[in-house]
Design a protein around this motif. Structure first.
Motif, mmCIF file in Angstrom:
data_model
loop_
_atom_site.group_PDB
_atom_site.id
_atom_site.type_symbol
_atom_site.label_atom_id
_atom_site.label_comp_id
_atom_site.label_asym_id
_atom_site.label_seq_id
_atom_site.Cartn_x
_atom_site.Cartn_y
_atom_site.Cartn_z
ATOM 1 N N ARG A 123 37.361 38.062 27.684
ATOM 2 C CA ARG A 123 38.426 38.996 27.306
ATOM 3 C C ARG A 123 38.274 40.312 28.063
ATOM 4 N N TYR A 124 37.033 40.746 28.259
ATOM 5 C CA TYR A 124 36.787 41.996 28.981
ATOM 6 C C TYR A 124 36.425 41.763 30.433
ATOM 7 N N PHE A 125 36.046 40.538 30.769
ATOM 8 C CA PHE A 125 35.743 40.174 32.151
ATOM 9 C C PHE A 125 36.578 38.955 32.519
ATOM 10 N N PRO A 126 37.859 39.162 32.841
ATOM 11 C CA PRO A 126 38.743 38.029 33.156
ATOM 12 C C PRO A 126 38.223 37.152 34.290
ATOM 13 N N ILE A 127 37.345 37.705 35.134
ATOM 14 C CA ILE A 127 36.791 36.911 36.225
ATOM 15 C C ILE A 127 36.035 35.693 35.696
ATOM 16 N N TYR A 131 38.857 46.317 40.193
ATOM 17 C CA TYR A 131 40.009 45.696 39.534
ATOM 18 C C TYR A 131 39.868 44.177 39.529
ATOM 19 N N ALA A 132 39.316 43.613 40.595
ATOM 20 C CA ALA A 132 39.131 42.155 40.649
ATOM 21 C C ALA A 132 38.217 41.679 39.521
ATOM 22 N N LEU A 133 37.285 42.521 39.100
ATOM 23 C CA LEU A 133 36.365 42.152 38.026
ATOM 24 C C LEU A 133 37.003 42.268 36.645
ATOM 25 N N PHE A 134 37.854 43.285 36.458
ATOM 26 C CA PHE A 134 38.335 43.597 35.111
ATOM 27 C C PHE A 134 39.840 43.387 34.911
ATOM 28 N N GLY A 135 40.636 43.281 35.987
ATOM 29 C CA GLY A 135 42.078 43.158 35.843
ATOM 30 C C GLY A 135 42.510 41.751 35.488
ATOM 31 N N THR A 136 43.705 41.645 34.904
ATOM 32 C CA THR A 136 44.203 40.343 34.470
ATOM 33 C C THR A 136 45.321 39.798 35.357
ATOM 34 N N SER A 137 45.920 40.641 36.214
ATOM 35 C CA SER A 137 46.980 40.146 37.090
ATOM 36 C C SER A 137 46.367 39.383 38.253
ATOM 37 N N ARG A 138 46.929 38.215 38.553
ATOM 38 C CA ARG A 138 46.405 37.393 39.649
ATOM 39 C C ARG A 138 46.855 37.922 41.014
ATOM 40 N N ALA A 162 39.547 41.627 46.241
ATOM 41 C CA ALA A 162 38.168 41.874 46.672
ATOM 42 C C ALA A 162 38.004 41.566 48.156
ATOM 43 N N PHE A 163 38.637 40.489 48.626
ATOM 44 C CA PHE A 163 38.573 40.163 50.054
ATOM 45 C C PHE A 163 39.295 41.227 50.890
#
Length: 589
Positions: free
Chosen positions: A5-9, A64-71, A345-346
């Motif tokens: 929930r807090y780490f969508p990754i 953001y890649a670690l915590f965001g939910t948008s793909r 991230a890339f």
């Protein structure tokens, strides 16, 4: 509580495949090519050294890649937030100075902390304080200011200011100092970039390229302008002829370190940071939701606050400035096939490589080219049609939009958005204090009840039925008393009054007192007070009070049941003809 929930990754990472990796890498390469000139341009718009734009496009994207939910959301510097950063930092230091850069770092960190706290406390709903007319008006006015502020770079003259009067007076005062070569580069870049947006894709398709790569190449148009103008400056020796270039851009990765801590300065920048946070979040979550809907995905707004908060904190600790999701980049990222936040991230890795290896190639890049890139990008934000549509639909919403646009253009971005929010809240309170209400009757041969002024309905001579289309709160409690008593005074033959509560979702303590007062006043006039269609949660609250013990009438499950029962008690019914066209200019009620 699940960590995902807090780490969508941890969620999308479990399903990461080689095919997904390929899609993300391709999207990252395309977005990187687009982001390099954009990040340099937006840093310049924010009054910061160009390299700061590159710094703001590295660690924030990874965070953001670690915590965001948008793909598919592409986070980084954007035009409106850059303008707000310049306006805020400009109040405490001179643009480009060490103190100014320190202020930008503080703004990023403060914005990140605000967003993070809002996310952890699930306060995403606070963004609703900004109505769509206010956001639309603010973005339109900001786009006009940004485009105007960049004209000095197109013309090669000096001008300053954060509002239209200052900008226009500065441009006019120095109009005689226009630099010819700079103007040529600026106008050529503008024309090329405008053409690229509409004309390059059809041209590429006509020569045989597939639509998708043609579209992606067209979106990379700024890169072609950058390369062409750099070559022109070198071959024609335009720096010696007065053409301003970005100059030496330091090579290397972002400096890591905490921003300056000065309690007084942090307090001074707190309100601007709050505005940047809310504007950035509203812009970002709107983009994210739009793109997610196209793939039948979903985002979590509260977790988006955490993701954007982490991105901004990362910017503050790595030499950047406030960031958010960018519309153009996100669309390119989506169209290029990005499947997860790993694409961001890339992209950060690509920007880091550019910061390490490509910056020497950019030192002869004309500032006019970056200004043209900004102008073309922000003019797409200017929407002059929406105010006209809003005027026709709602004069009140148009007033909020107009105040926001005028305040932003004339007084600056902070004043404009504050004025718009204040007026929106004032209008909301005014509307809530005067809710719509109607005397209703039953439509013949149905169980539906409508406004007696708009429909042919059946009414009971000794019964008055009122529908209130709003929750009952302290804002409208006194109004409700006055409205009901006025209606009673106009109907001297009245024996029963029914308040239809189908649209009432809440009755607070103040409204409860008003209902008790209405009940007593009606009892003194020998009129029974009834309620109908009371919702469950509202009924629970009423049962916890003493109101039901003193209610002179009944509570009916439906309005039709109330009508039928009171018809038995009072006898005859009459037909009431409408006085207004039910489909007229005021709408169907």
């Amino acid at each position: 509580m699940r960590l995902s929930r807090y780490f969508p990754i941890l969620d999308w990472g479990r399903h990461y495949t080689g095919s997904t990796l390929t899609s993300d890498l391709v999207a990252a390469i395309i977005v990187t090519i687009m982001l390099i000139p954009q990040s340099l341009a937006y840093a310049m718009l924010a009054g910061l050294p160009p390299v700061v734009g590159l710094y703001a496009s590295i660690l924030p994207l990874i965070a953001y890649a670690l915590f965001g939910t948008s793909r598919t959301l592409a986070v980084g510097p954007v035009a409106v937030v850059s303008l707000m950063t310049a306006a805020a930092a400009g109040t405490v230091a001179a643009a480009g100075s060490a103190d100014y850069i320190a202020a930008a770092l503080i703004l990023a960190t403060l914005s990140g902390l605000i967003l993070l706290v809002m996310g952890l406390m699930r306060l995403g709903f606070l963004a609703n304080l900004l109505s769509h007319p206010v956001v639309s008006g603010f973005i339109t006015a900001s786009g006009i200011i940004i485009a105007t502020s960049q004209l000095k770079h197109i013309l090669g003259i000096e001008a300053s200011g954060h509002a239209m009067p200052e900008l226009l007076s500065g441009l006019w005062a120095n109009i005689a100092d226009i630099n010819g070569p700079t103007l040529a580069i600026g106008v050529a870049s503008l024309l090329f970039l405008f053409w690229v947006r509409k004309g390059l894709k059809p041209l590429l398709i006509r020569i045989g390229l597939a639509p998708r790569p043609a579209d992606l190449l067209a979106k990379a148009g700024p890169v072609f302008a950058v390369v062409a103008t750099i070559v022109a400056v070198i071959l024609l020796g335009l720096e010696e002829r007065g053409v301003s270039t970005v100059g030496v851009i330091p090579s290397g990765l972002p400096p890591i370190g905490a921003p300056l801590f000065d309690a007084e300065l942090w307090l001074e920048l707190a309100i601007p940071a709050l505005l940047i946070s809310i504007i950035g979040f509203v812009e970002s979550v709107s983009i994210a939701q739009t793109l997610a809907a196209k793939r039948r995905q979903r985002i979590a707004p509260d977790q988006e606050l955490v993701g954007l908060g982490a991105a901004n904190i990362a910017a503050g600790f790595s030499g950047g400035y406030p960031v958010t999701g960018g519309f153009a980049r996100s669309v390119v990222n989506f169209d290029a096939g990005a499947e997860t936040p790993a694409a961001g991230a890339f992209t950060a890795v690509g920007i880091a490589v550019a910061a390490l290896m490509l910056t020497p190639l950019l030192q002869t890049l004309p500032v006019a080219t970056l200004a043209a890139t900004i102008i073309v990008a922000v003019l797409s934000l200017v929407d002059l049609r929406t105010p006209l549509v809003t005027w026709r639909y709602s004069k009140a919403d148009f007033a909020a939009m107009a105040i926001t646009i005028a305040g932003t253009l004339l007084l600056g971005v902070e004043t404009g958005v504050i004025a718009g929010v204040a007026l929106s809240l004032a209008l909301f309170l005014w509307r809530s204090s005067r809710p719509h209400a109607a005397v209703i009757g039953r439509v013949p041969n149905t169980e539906h009840f409508r406004n007696v002024e708009r429909h042919t309905v059946i009414i009971l001579p000794h019964v008055l039925m009122i529908r209130v289309d709003e929750s009952l709160t302290y804002l409208n409690a006194r109004w409700l008393e006055e409205y009901v008593l006025e209606q009673v005074a106009d109907h001297p033959e009245l024996k029963h009054l029914v308040l239809m509560c189908s649209a009432v979702n809440e009755i607070d303590a103040s409204a409860l007192e008003s209902l008790e007062a209405i009940n007593h006043r009606l009892a003194d006039a020998n009129v029974e007070f009834h309620l109908s269609e009371v919702k469950g949660p509202v009924m629970d609250r009423l049962q916890a009070s003493h109101f039901l013990d003193t209610l002179t009438g009944d509570i009916f499950l439906s309005q039709n049941r109330a009508f039928a029962e009171l018809a038995k008690r009072t006898g005859s019914a009459d037909i009431r003809k409408p006085e207004l066209d039910p489909y007229g200019p005021r709408g169907l009620i």
